[in-house]
Design a protein around this motif. Structure first.
Motif, PDB file in Angstrom:
ATOM      1  N   ALA A 106       0.834  -1.202   0.000  1.00 41.52           N
ATOM      2  CA  ALA A 106       0.000   0.000   0.000  1.00 41.52           C
ATOM      3  C   ALA A 106       0.872   1.257   0.000  1.00 41.52           C
ATOM      4  O   ALA A 106       2.004   1.252   0.491  1.00 41.52           O
ATOM      5  CB  ALA A 106      -0.922   0.001   1.220  1.00 41.52           C
ATOM      6  N   GLU A 107       0.316   2.334  -0.529  1.00 41.82           N
ATOM      7  CA  GLU A 107       1.024   3.603  -0.626  1.00 41.82           C
ATOM      8  C   GLU A 107       0.660   4.507   0.557  1.00 41.82           C
ATOM      9  O   GLU A 107      -0.196   4.170   1.372  1.00 41.82           O
ATOM     10  CB  GLU A 107       0.664   4.306  -1.944  1.00 41.82           C
ATOM     11  CG  GLU A 107       1.010   3.508  -3.179  1.00 41.82           C
ATOM     12  CD  GLU A 107       0.504   4.176  -4.454  1.00 41.82           C
ATOM     13  OE1 GLU A 107      -0.082   5.279  -4.356  1.00 41.82           O
ATOM     14  OE2 GLU A 107       0.679   3.588  -5.538  1.00 41.82           O
ATOM     15  N   LEU A 108       1.306   5.654   0.622  1.00 41.88           N
ATOM     16  CA  LEU A 108       0.898   6.723   1.535  1.00 41.88           C
ATOM     17  C   LEU A 108      -0.009   7.679   0.771  1.00 41.88           C
ATOM     18  O   LEU A 108       0.298   8.068  -0.357  1.00 41.88           O
ATOM     19  CB  LEU A 108       2.118   7.480   2.056  1.00 41.88           C
ATOM     20  CG  LEU A 108       3.120   6.668   2.871  1.00 41.88           C
ATOM     21  CD1 LEU A 108       4.344   7.513   3.207  1.00 41.88           C
ATOM     22  CD2 LEU A 108       2.492   6.124   4.151  1.00 41.88           C
ATOM     23  N   PHE A 109      -1.132   8.067   1.344  1.00 40.27           N
ATOM     24  CA  PHE A 109      -2.043   8.957   0.643  1.00 40.27           C
ATOM     25  C   PHE A 109      -2.943   9.675   1.637  1.00 40.27           C
ATOM     26  O   PHE A 109      -2.909   9.398   2.831  1.00 40.27           O
ATOM     27  CB  PHE A 109      -2.888   8.191  -0.377  1.00 40.27           C
ATOM     28  CG  PHE A 109      -3.736   7.084   0.215  1.00 40.27           C
ATOM     29  CD1 PHE A 109      -5.049   7.304   0.564  1.00 40.27           C
ATOM     30  CD2 PHE A 109      -3.198   5.824   0.403  1.00 40.27           C
ATOM     31  CE1 PHE A 109      -5.830   6.292   1.096  1.00 40.27           C
ATOM     32  CE2 PHE A 109      -3.972   4.796   0.932  1.00 40.27           C
ATOM     33  CZ  PHE A 109      -5.285   5.033   1.280  1.00 40.27           C
ATOM     34  N   TRP A 110      -3.706  10.646   1.088  1.00 37.86           N
ATOM     35  CA  TRP A 110      -4.645  11.427   1.878  1.00 37.86           C
ATOM     36  C   TRP A 110      -3.859  12.167   2.959  1.00 37.86           C
ATOM     37  O   TRP A 110      -2.865  12.806   2.697  1.00 37.86           O
ATOM     38  CB  TRP A 110      -5.735  10.523   2.445  1.00 37.86           C
ATOM     39  CG  TRP A 110      -7.035  11.201   2.726  1.00 37.86           C
ATOM     40  CD1 TRP A 110      -7.347  12.496   2.566  1.00 37.86           C
ATOM     41  CD2 TRP A 110      -8.214  10.565   3.234  1.00 37.86           C
ATOM     42  NE1 TRP A 110      -8.646  12.733   2.954  1.00 37.86           N
ATOM     43  CE2 TRP A 110      -9.202  11.563   3.360  1.00 37.86           C
ATOM     44  CE3 TRP A 110      -8.540   9.263   3.594  1.00 37.86           C
ATOM     45  CZ2 TRP A 110     -10.476  11.297   3.835  1.00 37.86           C
ATOM     46  CZ3 TRP A 110      -9.813   9.002   4.063  1.00 37.86           C
ATOM     47  CH2 TRP A 110     -10.780  10.010   4.173  1.00 37.86           C
ATOM     48  N   VAL A 123      -6.554  -0.004   9.845  1.00 40.88           N
ATOM     49  CA  VAL A 123      -5.391  -0.867   9.675  1.00 40.88           C
ATOM     50  C   VAL A 123      -4.546  -0.440   8.483  1.00 40.88           C
ATOM     51  O   VAL A 123      -3.320  -0.461   8.539  1.00 40.88           O
ATOM     52  CB  VAL A 123      -5.836  -2.334   9.519  1.00 40.88           C
ATOM     53  CG1 VAL A 123      -4.632  -3.244   9.291  1.00 40.88           C
ATOM     54  CG2 VAL A 123      -6.605  -2.789  10.750  1.00 40.88           C
ATOM     55  N   LEU A 124      -5.174  -0.023   7.382  1.00 35.84           N
ATOM     56  CA  LEU A 124      -4.447   0.227   6.145  1.00 35.84           C
ATOM     57  C   LEU A 124      -4.169   1.697   5.877  1.00 35.84           C
ATOM     58  O   LEU A 124      -3.604   2.025   4.828  1.00 35.84           O
ATOM     59  CB  LEU A 124      -5.211  -0.378   4.958  1.00 35.84           C
ATOM     60  CG  LEU A 124      -5.072  -1.900   4.893  1.00 35.84           C
ATOM     61  CD1 LEU A 124      -6.425  -2.573   4.941  1.00 35.84           C
ATOM     62  CD2 LEU A 124      -4.305  -2.333   3.676  1.00 35.84           C
ATOM     63  N   TRP A 125      -4.537   2.560   6.785  1.00 37.02           N
ATOM     64  CA  TRP A 125      -4.288   3.990   6.584  1.00 37.02           C
ATOM     65  C   TRP A 125      -3.480   4.501   7.765  1.00 37.02           C
ATOM     66  O   TRP A 125      -4.016   4.657   8.870  1.00 37.02           O
ATOM     67  CB  TRP A 125      -5.614   4.740   6.472  1.00 37.02           C
ATOM     68  CG  TRP A 125      -5.468   6.179   6.104  1.00 37.02           C
ATOM     69  CD1 TRP A 125      -4.518   6.750   5.316  1.00 37.02           C
ATOM     70  CD2 TRP A 125      -6.317   7.249   6.533  1.00 37.02           C
ATOM     71  NE1 TRP A 125      -4.715   8.107   5.214  1.00 37.02           N
ATOM     72  CE2 TRP A 125      -5.816   8.438   5.945  1.00 37.02           C
ATOM     73  CE3 TRP A 125      -7.448   7.318   7.335  1.00 37.02           C
ATOM     74  CZ2 TRP A 125      -6.402   9.671   6.159  1.00 37.02           C
ATOM     75  CZ3 TRP A 125      -8.037   8.542   7.540  1.00 37.02           C
ATOM     76  CH2 TRP A 125      -7.527   9.715   6.949  1.00 37.02           C
ATOM     77  N   PRO A 126      -2.172   4.756   7.588  1.00 31.97           N
ATOM     78  CA  PRO A 126      -1.340   5.185   8.721  1.00 31.97           C
ATOM     79  C   PRO A 126      -1.873   6.390   9.479  1.00 31.97           C
ATOM     80  O   PRO A 126      -1.714   6.469  10.697  1.00 31.97           O
ATOM     81  CB  PRO A 126       0.010   5.480   8.057  1.00 31.97           C
ATOM     82  CG  PRO A 126       0.058   4.553   6.886  1.00 31.97           C
ATOM     83  CD  PRO A 126      -1.368   4.507   6.381  1.00 31.97           C
ATOM     84  N   ALA A 127      -2.508   7.333   8.796  1.00 31.95           N
ATOM     85  CA  ALA A 127      -3.021   8.524   9.477  1.00 31.95           C
ATOM     86  C   ALA A 127      -4.148   8.195  10.444  1.00 31.95           C
ATOM     87  O   ALA A 127      -4.489   9.014  11.306  1.00 31.95           O
ATOM     88  CB  ALA A 127      -3.501   9.552   8.448  1.00 31.95           C
ATOM     89  N   SER A 138      -4.108   2.805  -2.332  1.00 31.39           N
ATOM     90  CA  SER A 138      -3.611   4.039  -2.946  1.00 31.39           C
ATOM     91  C   SER A 138      -4.724   5.060  -3.001  1.00 31.39           C
ATOM     92  O   SER A 138      -5.912   4.715  -2.870  1.00 31.39           O
ATOM     93  CB  SER A 138      -3.078   3.775  -4.365  1.00 31.39           C
ATOM     94  OG  SER A 138      -4.148   3.495  -5.252  1.00 31.39           O
ATOM     95  N   SER A 139      -4.343   6.301  -3.230  1.00 31.49           N
ATOM     96  CA  SER A 139      -5.334   7.357  -3.360  1.00 31.49           C
ATOM     97  C   SER A 139      -6.256   7.094  -4.545  1.00 31.49           C
ATOM     98  O   SER A 139      -7.477   7.249  -4.450  1.00 31.49           O
ATOM     99  CB  SER A 139      -4.621   8.707  -3.524  1.00 31.49           C
ATOM    100  OG  SER A 139      -5.543   9.764  -3.529  1.00 31.49           O
ATOM    101  N   GLU A 140      -5.672   6.660  -5.647  1.00 28.23           N
ATOM    102  CA  GLU A 140      -6.477   6.452  -6.853  1.00 28.23           C
ATOM    103  C   GLU A 140      -7.482   5.320  -6.667  1.00 28.23           C
ATOM    104  O   GLU A 140      -8.645   5.435  -7.064  1.00 28.23           O
ATOM    105  CB  GLU A 140      -5.565   6.166  -8.040  1.00 28.23           C
ATOM    106  CG  GLU A 140      -6.308   6.123  -9.368  1.00 28.23           C
ATOM    107  CD  GLU A 140      -5.377   6.154 -10.557  1.00 28.23           C
ATOM    108  OE1 GLU A 140      -5.863   6.345 -11.686  1.00 28.23           O
ATOM    109  OE2 GLU A 140      -4.151   5.982 -10.369  1.00 28.23           O
ATOM    110  N   SER A 141      -7.062   4.214  -6.058  1.00 25.40           N
ATOM    111  CA  SER A 141      -7.985   3.086  -5.878  1.00 25.40           C
ATOM    112  C   SER A 141      -9.118   3.442  -4.924  1.00 25.40           C
ATOM    113  O   SER A 141     -10.279   3.079  -5.148  1.00 25.40           O
ATOM    114  CB  SER A 141      -7.230   1.858  -5.368  1.00 25.40           C
ATOM    115  OG  SER A 141      -6.649   2.110  -4.097  1.00 25.40           O
ATOM    116  N   LEU A 142      -8.807   4.182  -3.844  1.00 24.75           N
ATOM    117  CA  LEU A 142      -9.844   4.550  -2.882  1.00 24.75           C
ATOM    118  C   LEU A 142     -10.860   5.498  -3.497  1.00 24.75           C
ATOM    119  O   LEU A 142     -12.071   5.258  -3.451  1.00 24.75           O
ATOM    120  CB  LEU A 142      -9.203   5.195  -1.657  1.00 24.75           C
ATOM    121  CG  LEU A 142     -10.195   5.768  -0.635  1.00 24.75           C
ATOM    122  CD1 LEU A 142     -11.031   4.655  -0.027  1.00 24.75           C
ATOM    123  CD2 LEU A 142      -9.478   6.555   0.446  1.00 24.75           C
TER     124      LEU A 142
END
Length: 575
Positions: free
Chosen positions: A37-41, A151-155, A406-410
């Motif tokens: 997974a990427e960093l996003f948002w 779980v999947l979003w660090p923020a 990722s931002s795009e997938s979400l």
């Protein structure tokens, strides 16, 4: 399922070690997309090389300010120093590489799951089905699709880290109900973990009451060490609330002290949650104008709401301890999901129900234990029902996890479910703009602006982005008109006026640009970009170097990066 197969499953799950290993395996199946997974948002507002996170010297400051890692453009009022410290330490190891941040969230969630499983083993009565009921309750908490955001979003880490310290504190508190020569050390550990949880997320204010209710069921006469720990925890809570209020005025921390506010908020949100539980299968990551929420409460409704309605009101009253345990679980779900919230659309985000799902898990375990104790075939019921539901929610969580990579997938998923979602189109438009696909970006920015729009931050963001793309495409008249629309929203007034002035100045309309500049009024709380644009206009259009330097200094104080022209002016000998 044949009786022999059911018995084998019961025998295996009756072993706590086997059940714990199965929980870990299912967790990885459900959330393995975290590995790429990427960093996003909001991640990109915190984990950036030009921010405070890149400097280890920032560590001590975390205890004396609110969320120091966020940019000036996105100030948060929360006091969560342990979140800041953990991010700073991770950045020192991994920089902007996403894997470590996602791994930390996953490891914390796995630890929380195992600790909840162990807590249920302590709370449930001794019986052959105890491990199976504890496994089902922990699995409901750990694997439900609504946990994907946390779980999947660090923020979204505050919920996960806060619950980690909560569970450590619960276990230390539980040990106080057993004879131990380490009672003072355990009491200190329980209170310390409670404080650490408060410094991670405000929801921990509910911990002392819930802990006392849970463990008083284990003993009619609690030991003095447990009573002392509870009193010390309440004192720590009072100190925390005072400290929280002192470090920057916070309506949130003050609101926690209002009993009527809390009661009203709890009733409001419980009504919403009941509605959501009864709704058909809903994996929509968006409610109304808000975005990013996964929902998926229906499985919880099947596994929790209906059994409670049937068992509690028909026969569970004959096993008082399990009925009380189910009631405490429900109370924890309601309280932890509503206590720190101010209301409004943001209350619907899945991360706010992370701890609350543990309450559902506790209640579900109590219900299943009661069912198993009341019937000769209880063992077979516990072998089939929980495992079937656990498999379903694991697969649903895996599906949901793939949207959170990722931002795009979400945001693509959000647009599929809600075609006019403002925030989703804004983020997707930004992705296309960075790729140089301005026409596609314009289409995204314009999509949610069809028809009359009530003024809001989301509308303002879309208008500002749309005007920026129109300017890049050479459609200056449209860009100015769009900026004027954005200026009608107070939050964007100055920024929109300045950007419109830049457009007018770039095509030689100095009088129009001057007219727009005269509408600028420094409110003292502008973002760094506003001050930087004001400085550039003072330098290039008004030829006022003194004003340019004044605005540039304000921009730099806000954290704006150096500008070559303005930096040269600031360094000139005459200045």
């Amino acid at each position: 399922m044949r009786s022999g197969s059911s018995s084998q499953i019961v025998e295996k799950l009756a072993n706590p070690r086997t059940a714990a290993l199965l929980l870990l395996a299912l967790l990885f199946v459900a959330f393995w997309p975290f590995t790429f997974a990427e960093l996003f948002w909001d991640d990109n507002l915190v984990i950036r090389p030009d921010g405070p996170i890149a400097d280890l010297a920032t560590l001590p400051k975390a205890f004396f300010a609110r969320c120091i890692l966020f940019s000036d453009a996105y100030q948060y009022p929360y006091y969560r120093p342990l979140i800041d410290i953990l991010f700073i330490l991770e950045y020192a190891v991994a920089g902007v590489h996403p894997f470590l941040y996602h791994l930390t969230n996953f490891v914390l969630h796995a630890a929380n799951t195992l600790m909840l499983f162990r807590l249920l083993l302590i709370l449930l009565p001794e019986a052959s089905q105890r491990s199976i009921a504890a496994f089902a309750g922990a699995a409901l908490f750990a694997l439900h699709p609504i946990q994907c955001e946390s779980v999947l979003w660090p923020a979204a880490r505050p919920a996960v880290l806060g619950w980690f310290f909560m569970m450590l504190g619960f276990h230390a508190f539980a040990k106080l109900f057993q004879p131990s020569k380490f009672a003072p050390l355990l009491a200190f550990a329980a209170v310390g973990c409670f404080v650490a949880s408060l410094l991670s997320k405000e929801i921990a204010v509910a911990v002392p009451l819930i802990a006392c209710m849970l463990f008083l069921m284990k003993s009619q006469r609690p030991p003095r060490s447990a009573i002392f720990t509870a009193v010390a925890g309440v004192f720590a809570l009072v100190v925390y609330l005072v400290l929280n209020s002192a470090i920057g005025s916070s309506a949130q921390s003050l609101g926690m002290l209002s009993i009527t506010t809390l009661i009203g908020r709890g009733i409001k949100l419980m009504g919403f949650y009941v509605w959501l539980l009864l709704w058909p299968l809903n994996l929509n990551p968006s409610y109304g104008p808000q975005v990013g929420q996964a929902a998926g409460f229906t499985v919880a409704g099947v596994m929790f709401l209906l059994p409670v309605a049937v068992v509690v009101f028909v026969g569970l009253f004959r096993r008082t301890r399990l009925a009380l345990l189910a009631a405490v679980g429900i109370l924890f779900f309601v309280g932890s999901s509503s206590l720190p919230l101010l209301g409004g659309q943001f209350t619907l985000a899945d991360r706010y129900t992370y701890q609350g799902m543990a309450g559902l898990g506790i209640a579900a375990a109590a219900v299943l234990a009661a069912l198993g104790a009341r019937t000769q075939s209880g063992a077979r019921i516990l072998a089939v029902l929980p495992l079937g539901v656990v498999v379903v929610i694991t697969l649903l969580s895996l599906r949901q996890s793939l949207y959170w990579i990722s931002s795009e997938s979400l945001w693509t998923r959000v647009v599929e479910l809600e075609p006019t979602n403002r925030n989703a189109h804004m983020y997707l438009g930004g992705i296309e703009e960075r790729r140089g696909k301005l026409k596609e970006a314009e289409a995204h920015f314009a999509a949610p602006l069809v028809g009359p729009q009530p003024p809001s931050e989301a509308v303002g963001n879309n208008l500002m982005a749309l005007a920026r793309v129109q300017f890049a495409l050479g459609r200056n008249d449209e860009a100015v008109a769009t900026y004027r629309d954005a200026s009608q929203i107070p939050l964007f007034r100055n920024d929109a006026m300045l950007r419109a002035a830049i457009v007018e100045f770039s095509r030689g309309n100095r009088d129009a640009a001057q007219s727009l500049l005269r509408q600028f009024s420094d409110g003292g709380n502008e973002t760094r970009n506003v001050y930087l644009n004001r400085a550039l206009l003072a330098l290039r259009m008004e030829k006022d170097t003194a004003a340019a330097l004044q605005w540039y200094r304000k921009a730099r104080e806000k954290g704006a990066p150096p500008n070559a022209d303005l930096e040269a002016l600031a360094q000139a000998p005459s200045n």
